[in-house]
Design an enzyme around this catalytic site. Sequence first.
Site, PDB file in Angstrom:
ATOM      1  N   TYR A  23       0.898  -1.149  -0.040  1.00 31.79           N
ATOM      2  CA  TYR A  23      -0.087   0.124  -0.070  1.00 31.79           C
ATOM      3  C   TYR A  23       0.891   1.170  -0.262  1.00 31.79           C
ATOM      4  O   TYR A  23       0.751   2.070   0.815  1.00 31.79           O
ATOM      5  CB  TYR A  23      -0.839   0.056   1.172  1.00 31.79           C
ATOM      6  CG  TYR A  23      -2.340   0.539   0.649  1.00 31.79           C
ATOM      7  CD1 TYR A  23      -3.208  -0.038  -0.139  1.00 31.79           C
ATOM      8  CD2 TYR A  23      -2.519   2.062   1.323  1.00 31.79           C
ATOM      9  CE1 TYR A  23      -4.534   0.881  -0.616  1.00 31.79           C
ATOM     10  CE2 TYR A  23      -3.770   2.803   0.987  1.00 31.79           C
ATOM     11  CZ  TYR A  23      -4.594   2.078  -0.044  1.00 31.79           C
ATOM     12  OH  TYR A  23      -5.689   2.764  -0.409  1.00 31.79           O
ATOM     13  N   HIS A  28       7.740   5.413   0.945  1.00 38.06           N
ATOM     14  CA  HIS A  28       8.329   4.214   0.597  1.00 38.06           C
ATOM     15  C   HIS A  28       9.111   4.217  -0.728  1.00 38.06           C
ATOM     16  O   HIS A  28      10.244   3.947  -0.817  1.00 38.06           O
ATOM     17  CB  HIS A  28       7.101   3.015   0.107  1.00 38.06           C
ATOM     18  CG  HIS A  28       6.233   2.611   1.262  1.00 38.06           C
ATOM     19  ND1 HIS A  28       4.931   2.725   1.313  1.00 38.06           N
ATOM     20  CD2 HIS A  28       6.651   1.793   2.155  1.00 38.06           C
ATOM     21  CE1 HIS A  28       4.548   2.138   2.378  1.00 38.06           C
ATOM     22  NE2 HIS A  28       5.475   1.537   2.960  1.00 38.06           N
ATOM     23  N   GLY A 138      12.737   3.519   7.067  1.00 40.06           N
ATOM     24  CA  GLY A 138      12.549   5.153   7.229  1.00 40.06           C
ATOM     25  C   GLY A 138      12.576   5.375   8.717  1.00 40.06           C
ATOM     26  O   GLY A 138      12.160   4.601   9.780  1.00 40.06           O
ATOM     27  N   GLN A 139      12.794   6.549   8.984  1.00 38.16           N
ATOM     28  CA  GLN A 139      13.041   7.247  10.285  1.00 38.16           C
ATOM     29  C   GLN A 139      11.618   7.286  11.040  1.00 38.16           C
ATOM     30  O   GLN A 139      11.513   7.451  12.256  1.00 38.16           O
ATOM     31  CB  GLN A 139      13.636   8.594  10.339  1.00 38.16           C
ATOM     32  CG  GLN A 139      13.684   9.326  11.813  1.00 38.16           C
ATOM     33  CD  GLN A 139      13.964  10.664  11.820  1.00 38.16           C
ATOM     34  OE1 GLN A 139      14.861  11.349  11.075  1.00 38.16           O
ATOM     35  NE2 GLN A 139      12.968  11.324  12.455  1.00 38.16           N
ATOM     36  N   MET A 175       3.517  10.608   6.008  1.00 40.01           N
ATOM     37  CA  MET A 175       2.724   9.574   5.383  1.00 40.01           C
ATOM     38  C   MET A 175       2.746   8.159   5.882  1.00 40.01           C
ATOM     39  O   MET A 175       3.842   7.641   6.608  1.00 40.01           O
ATOM     40  CB  MET A 175       3.619   9.408   3.723  1.00 40.01           C
ATOM     41  CG  MET A 175       3.157  10.614   3.155  1.00 40.01           C
ATOM     42  SD  MET A 175       3.796  10.599   1.479  1.00 40.01           S
ATOM     43  CE  MET A 175       3.397  12.155   0.851  1.00 40.01           C
ATOM     44  N   SER A 176       1.759   7.498   5.917  1.00 41.34           N
ATOM     45  CA  SER A 176       1.413   6.196   6.502  1.00 41.34           C
ATOM     46  C   SER A 176       0.504   5.411   5.614  1.00 41.34           C
ATOM     47  O   SER A 176      -0.533   6.059   5.240  1.00 41.34           O
ATOM     48  CB  SER A 176       1.112   6.277   7.926  1.00 41.34           C
ATOM     49  OG  SER A 176       0.664   5.026   8.532  1.00 41.34           O
TER      50      SER A 176
END
Length: 276
Positions: A23, A28, A138-139, A175-176
Amino acid sequence: MHQFSRESKKAGKRIGFVPTMGYLHNGHISLLEKSKSENDISVVSIFVNPSQFGPAEDFSKYPRNLERDKEMLIDAGCDILFYPKADDVYPDDFQTTVQVGKISNILEGKFRPGHFNGVTTIVSILFNCVIPDVAYFGQKDAQQAAVIKQMVKDLKYDIEINVCPIIRETDGLAMSSRNIYLSPEERIEALVLRKSLLLAVELIYAGEKDTSIIKTKMKEMIFLIKSASLDYVEVVEADSFLISSELKAGKQYFILIACKIGTTRLIDNELIIIPF
Ligand code: AMP
């Protein structure tokens, strides 16, 4: 995957790897872009890993859209999509867990028991399949990156771990894949995570060194938001993830937050260097 990686290595190619649960969003893709800039071949994996979800968590409803992900990866110039089947990753007789100690049991590990065991086990499996030279994280998931670094160090993996900056929406929300769960009202209220982090940064740059005061001010802001229910705010040393009560000049810290907005659990953080 083994065969491809072995042959690529024999041909002298350097492999960069980005593990994901799919997703995909620009967070990403930023990891993939970093990998492409530093390697000959970039591999992205998509695997929604059941063992890192708790029994009451969102494994079955975690968003999935392979066709859209594939298009994004092609557009971004990904070389290989590794998309293993759950039965191949975890066959019936599977019986191994990779478990990192202390750092896995605090903060995210305390609120999500077993979560990091799932993460380190799957990342270990993926590392053994892809055999990358470097892996990108990712941080956004700062503690996860620290746990992986500890695993790589302890188990002597010959893999470099590269932690990349948090990519945000234009209004600041990190963002997630889980942001899709938020209703329009919750989407606005979710900005409190970022706002409370910025408040902490402001206090620190104004000279505040006492983390309990910083955390209290953050909590006061979060408690004003109806849909917010806070799991934790914490300030930890960036390298060790040790909880800090007093900030020291010249050192780096993560300010971390985990908060539910409605039923959606979100995390965010800010890396800060204390001025001399
Ligand atoms: P996930 O698919 O959520 O497991 O994330 C896969 C990788 O993408 C992890 O290393 C995450 O930390 C990273 N990631 C997720 N969201 C972001 C973001 N907003 N910015 C940068 N990296 C991210």
